[in-house]
Design an enzyme around this catalytic site. Structure first.
Site, PDB file in Angstrom:
ATOM      1  N   VAL A  11      11.173  -2.728   3.822  1.00 39.85           N
ATOM      2  CA  VAL A  11      10.546  -3.730   4.679  1.00 39.85           C
ATOM      3  C   VAL A  11      11.188  -3.596   6.051  1.00 39.85           C
ATOM      4  O   VAL A  11      12.252  -2.995   6.200  1.00 39.85           O
ATOM      5  CB  VAL A  11      10.711  -5.166   4.143  1.00 39.85           C
ATOM      6  CG1 VAL A  11       9.886  -5.374   2.877  1.00 39.85           C
ATOM      7  CG2 VAL A  11      12.175  -5.482   3.873  1.00 39.85           C
ATOM      8  N   SER A  12      10.542  -4.170   7.054  1.00 40.18           N
ATOM      9  CA  SER A  12      11.003  -3.950   8.425  1.00 40.18           C
ATOM     10  C   SER A  12      12.157  -4.853   8.847  1.00 40.18           C
ATOM     11  O   SER A  12      12.955  -4.491   9.706  1.00 40.18           O
ATOM     12  CB  SER A  12       9.831  -4.123   9.402  1.00 40.18           C
ATOM     13  OG  SER A  12       8.835  -3.158   9.137  1.00 40.18           O
ATOM     14  N   THR A  13      12.251  -6.062   8.267  1.00 37.41           N
ATOM     15  CA  THR A  13      13.283  -7.016   8.697  1.00 37.41           C
ATOM     16  C   THR A  13      13.958  -7.668   7.503  1.00 37.41           C
ATOM     17  O   THR A  13      13.432  -7.661   6.374  1.00 37.41           O
ATOM     18  CB  THR A  13      12.667  -8.132   9.576  1.00 37.41           C
ATOM     19  OG1 THR A  13      11.793  -8.942   8.765  1.00 37.41           O
ATOM     20  CG2 THR A  13      11.876  -7.548  10.738  1.00 37.41           C
ATOM     21  N   GLN A  16      11.959 -10.326   5.451  1.00 38.11           N
ATOM     22  CA  GLN A  16      10.912  -9.924   4.520  1.00 38.11           C
ATOM     23  C   GLN A  16      11.488  -9.611   3.143  1.00 38.11           C
ATOM     24  O   GLN A  16      12.642  -9.221   3.011  1.00 38.11           O
ATOM     25  CB  GLN A  16      10.167  -8.699   5.064  1.00 38.11           C
ATOM     26  CG  GLN A  16       9.389  -8.988   6.344  1.00 38.11           C
ATOM     27  CD  GLN A  16       8.782  -7.729   6.941  1.00 38.11           C
ATOM     28  OE1 GLN A  16       9.481  -6.776   7.246  1.00 38.11           O
ATOM     29  NE2 GLN A  16       7.468  -7.737   7.112  1.00 38.11           N
TER      30      GLN A  16
END
Length: 200
Positions: A11-13, A16
């Site tokens: 996931v990007s962050t 998340q």
């Protein structure tokens, strides 16, 4: 399948959740201990857990992801990873797209991706060359103003730190991704020349 089965989730962050991807990988028989996870942008080629997975992969192993975008959001980087795995005899399966790159269909799609990437590079090169020719016809030496060396150095430091995406570096320094990549290629060539002074 003769090797080991690994999973990769991203996931990007930090905000998340990875749970949905982990549940899907578990359903496909990947053991929890063999799943590598990152919380970082998919535009970055080098990520801590992906790099760790790359180090332990051996011929005959298989990597499963929930979707292609989990492995990379850059077509160029995705292609580089898949071509590397193909050479190393590492199978790759993307569940969402129902793609197994060890099959004839998967290999065909990989060939198509490579052709598209080469076409895009050729188009970009042609446009740059035509732009420079047009600029020279107007009496200008180059198509753009010379790059500020200090800004470029700052951009390269940020890139090496791997703390920002290319778009964030561009916003912070005004240096485009293409300029950064050209500088990185030149730096790599210089380093290679220093390591092998007798080559060429």
């Amino acid at each position: 399948m003769t090797g080991k089965l690994f999973g990769y989730a991203r996931v990007s962050t930090d905000a998340q959740s990875l749970e949905r991807q982990l549940d899907i990988l578990k359903e496909f028989g990947v053991l929890e201990a063999d799943v590598f996870t990152d919380k970082i942008s998919g535009t970055k080629l080098h990520r801590p857990q992906l790099d760790q997975l790359q180090r332990i992969l051996r011929a005959g192993d298989t990597v499963i992801v929930e979707s292609l975008s989990r492995l990379s959001r850059s077509t160029k980087d995705l292609l580089a990873i898949l071509e590397d795995w193909q050479v190393r005899n590492i199978a790759f399966i993307s569940i969402k797209e129902r793609l197994d790159f060890s099959t004839a269909t998967g290999k065909l799609i990989l060939t198509v991706l490579a052709a598209i990437a080469a076409f895009e590079r050729d188009i970009t090169y042609t446009r740059v060359r035509e732009g420079l020719a047009s600029a020279r016809a107007r009496g200008r030496v180059g198509g753009r103003k010379p790059m500020d060396k200090k800004k470029l150095e700052q951009a390269l430091k940020l890139y090496d730190a791997k703390s920002l995406t290319l778009s964030e570096i561009r916003e912070a320094t005004g240096v485009s991704a293409s300029v950064i990549y050209r500088a990185l290629w030149k730096r790599r060539d210089r380093d290679a020349s220093k390591e092998n002074p007798h080559n060429g």
